[in-house]
Design an enzyme around this catalytic site. Structure first.
Site, PDB file in Angstrom:
ATOM      1  N   ASP A 127       0.841  -1.213  -0.017  1.00  0.00           N
ATOM      2  CA  ASP A 127       0.204  -0.021  -0.183  1.00  0.00           C
ATOM      3  C   ASP A 127       0.973   1.372  -0.022  1.00  0.00           C
ATOM      4  OD1 ASP A 127      -2.552   1.548   0.057  1.00  0.00           O
ATOM      5  OD2 ASP A 127      -1.910   2.128   2.175  1.00  0.00           O
ATOM      6  N   SER A 128       0.220   2.472  -0.530  1.00  0.00           N
ATOM      7  CA  SER A 128       0.883   3.561  -0.393  1.00  0.00           C
ATOM      8  C   SER A 128       1.392   4.095   0.892  1.00  0.00           C
ATOM      9  CB  SER A 128       0.291   4.643  -0.950  1.00  0.00           C
ATOM     10  OG  SER A 128      -1.052   5.081  -0.334  1.00  0.00           O
ATOM     11  N   GLY A 178      -2.788   9.305  -3.630  1.00  0.00           N
ATOM     12  CA  GLY A 178      -4.335   9.879  -4.213  1.00  0.00           C
ATOM     13  C   GLY A 178      -4.209  10.809  -5.236  1.00  0.00           C
ATOM     14  N   CYS A 196      -4.262  -1.313  -2.073  1.00  0.00           N
ATOM     15  CA  CYS A 196      -4.411   0.145  -2.543  1.00  0.00           C
ATOM     16  C   CYS A 196      -5.256   0.514  -3.715  1.00  0.00           C
ATOM     17  CB  CYS A 196      -3.049   0.732  -2.610  1.00  0.00           C
ATOM     18  SG  CYS A 196      -3.203   2.627  -2.844  1.00  0.00           S
ATOM     19  N   ASN A 197      -6.358   1.192  -3.745  1.00  0.00           N
ATOM     20  CA  ASN A 197      -7.424   1.362  -4.838  1.00  0.00           C
ATOM     21  C   ASN A 197      -6.705   2.252  -5.771  1.00  0.00           C
ATOM     22  OD1 ASN A 197     -10.148   0.218  -4.033  1.00  0.00           O
ATOM     23  ND2 ASN A 197      -9.384   0.807  -2.265  1.00  0.00           N
ATOM     24  N   THR A 198      -5.903   3.436  -5.290  1.00  0.00           N
ATOM     25  CA  THR A 198      -4.988   4.095  -6.062  1.00  0.00           C
ATOM     26  C   THR A 198      -4.147   3.313  -6.949  1.00  0.00           C
ATOM     27  OG1 THR A 198      -5.417   5.894  -4.576  1.00  0.00           O
ATOM     28  CG2 THR A 198      -4.050   6.576  -6.287  1.00  0.00           C
ATOM     29  N   GLU A 217      -4.865   9.915   8.534  1.00  0.00           N
ATOM     30  CA  GLU A 217      -3.494   9.925   8.596  1.00  0.00           C
ATOM     31  C   GLU A 217      -3.139  10.761   9.958  1.00  0.00           C
ATOM     32  OE1 GLU A 217      -0.492   9.099   6.275  1.00  0.00           O
ATOM     33  OE2 GLU A 217      -2.066   7.358   5.395  1.00  0.00           O
ATOM     34  N   CYS A 234     -11.298   3.056  -0.908  1.00  0.00           N
ATOM     35  CA  CYS A 234      -9.960   3.520  -0.368  1.00  0.00           C
ATOM     36  C   CYS A 234     -10.013   2.922   0.748  1.00  0.00           C
ATOM     37  CB  CYS A 234     -10.101   4.959  -0.319  1.00  0.00           C
ATOM     38  SG  CYS A 234      -8.351   5.655   0.732  1.00  0.00           S
ATOM     39  N   HIS A 294      -8.190   3.519   3.348  1.00  0.00           N
ATOM     40  CA  HIS A 294      -8.278   4.236   4.764  1.00  0.00           C
ATOM     41  C   HIS A 294      -9.801   4.247   5.164  1.00  0.00           C
ATOM     42  CE1 HIS A 294      -4.199   5.721   3.741  1.00  0.00           C
ATOM     43  NE2 HIS A 294      -4.158   6.254   4.819  1.00  0.00           N
TER      44      HIS A 294
HETATM   45  N1  DGL Z   1      -4.455   3.527   0.257  1.00  0.00           N
HETATM   46  C1  DGL Z   1      -4.891   4.562  -0.753  1.00  0.00           C
HETATM   47  C2  DGL Z   1      -6.347   4.038  -1.569  1.00  0.00           C
HETATM   48  O1  DGL Z   1      -6.728   2.890  -1.424  1.00  0.00           O
HETATM   49  C3  DGL Z   1      -5.166   5.725  -0.291  1.00  0.00           C
HETATM   50  C4  DGL Z   1      -4.126   6.604   0.249  1.00  0.00           C
HETATM   51  C5  DGL Z   1      -3.238   7.465  -0.557  1.00  0.00           C
HETATM   52  O2  DGL Z   1      -3.575   8.504  -1.161  1.00  0.00           O
HETATM   53  O3  DGL Z   1      -2.194   7.027  -0.871  1.00  0.00           O
HETATM   54  O4  DGL Z   1      -6.527   4.667  -2.438  1.00  0.00           O
END
Ligand code: DGL
Length: 278
Positions: free
Chosen positions: A14-15, A47, A77-79, A162, A196, A198
């Site tokens: 993940d990011s 993101g 991570c969706n992004t 965060e 997302c 988070h």
């Molecule tokens: N984990 C990222 C997602 O699921 C969101 C956090 C980011 O912007 O890095 O999209």
């Protein structure tokens, strides 16, 4: 780069911290598996970053996980799933090692949600990057062309989490604002995808402002189920994933910062190690 053929843990990328919500559910479903979690916290959030940057950063992290032995990497991570997965699968894997696998979290989410929506109107909340990529609507169009997807970028939600402000009064303003805007666009929505990783931490506030008739999809549980299913169908990959029930955590940022924040996401103490990816 020579990659080892020895069995190894499953890589979860993940990011930053968000993927821990996915890891948590995967660990619960498959407690005997080994995992390596890598959070690219030094360069998060992804993101609002451009397509090319998200792709480059994600590829670097995937390569690092391959070098650490992983045969299977999940982009939790969706992004990254929206902006990097297809390129990595089509252009990089054949070159790096056609036997290794990288999976995302968008398709399995869409597959499940499409089975359950009654009104066939789905709401999606995500980062600006995920929403702008249109990955969710495109995937729905392929699998369930009768479904209408209404999306809403929620750029203030990741910073709230965060900064550990997700339970505070300040979070109510931005949760209500984005939920109201989404529902105003389509009142027939019966399912909301938290697109997302988070956002599960904001679930109590999201429930507070969402009409009761709307079901919230917990992506972690879906991904855990879909991963278990994937491994049962791919014996060659399954055999290359070790099972000692051990998870190792790595971050590209400070270990102290990661340990503190990760305990909020996982509700338990973790001891991460620092890792350079480039
Ligand atoms: N984990 C990222 C997602 O699921 C969101 C956090 C980011 O912007 O890095 O999209």
């Amino acid at each position: 780069m020579t990659l080892s053929d020895k069995p190894a843990p499953i890589g979860i990328f993940d990011s930053g911290y968000g993927g821990l919500t996915i890891l948590r559910d995967i660990q619960q479903r498959m407690p005997d598996r080994d995992f390596i979690y890598l959070g690219d916290n030094a360069r998060a959030p992804y993101g609002s970053r451009s397509f090319d940057v998200v792709y480059t950063f994600t590829l670097q992290c995937v390569q690092r996980l391959f070098e650490m032995g992983c045969h299977l990497v999940i982009l939790a991570c969706n992004t990254a799933s929206a902006k990097a997965l297809r390129n990595i699968q089509q252009n990089d894997l054949p070159r790096l090692d056609p036997e290794r696998r990288v999976l995302g979290i968008i398709r399995p989410t869409v597959e499940q949600v499409g089975l359950t929506s009654q009104t066939r109107h789905i709401g999606l909340v995500g980062t600006t990057g995920t929403v702008q990529s249109k990955s969710y609507p495109l995937e729905f169009k392929k699998l369930y062309p009768d479904i209408t997807v209404t999306d809403k970028a929620c750029p203030m939600w990741v910073p709230l989490v965060e900064n550990n402000e997700h339970n505070g009064d300040g979070a109510d303003f931005f949760v209500k604002k984005y939920i109201d805007e989404l529902i105003k666009k389509d009142e027939q929505i019966d399912t909301l995808i938290l697109g997302c990783t988070h956002y599960p931490l904001l679930i109590d506030k999201i429930k507070k402002y969402l009409p009761e008739r709307v079901r919230i999809v917990s992506q972690g549980e879906l991904i855990a189920e879909s991963l278990e299913n994937y491994l049962s169908r791919h014996e060659n990959i399954d055999a290359k994933c070790t099972r000692n029930g051990v998870t190792k955590y790595y971050t590209t940022e400070s270990v102290e910062k990661f340990n503190e924040a990760a305990s909020i996401f996982l509700n338990k103490k973790v001891e991460a190690q620092h890792l350079e990816v480039i």
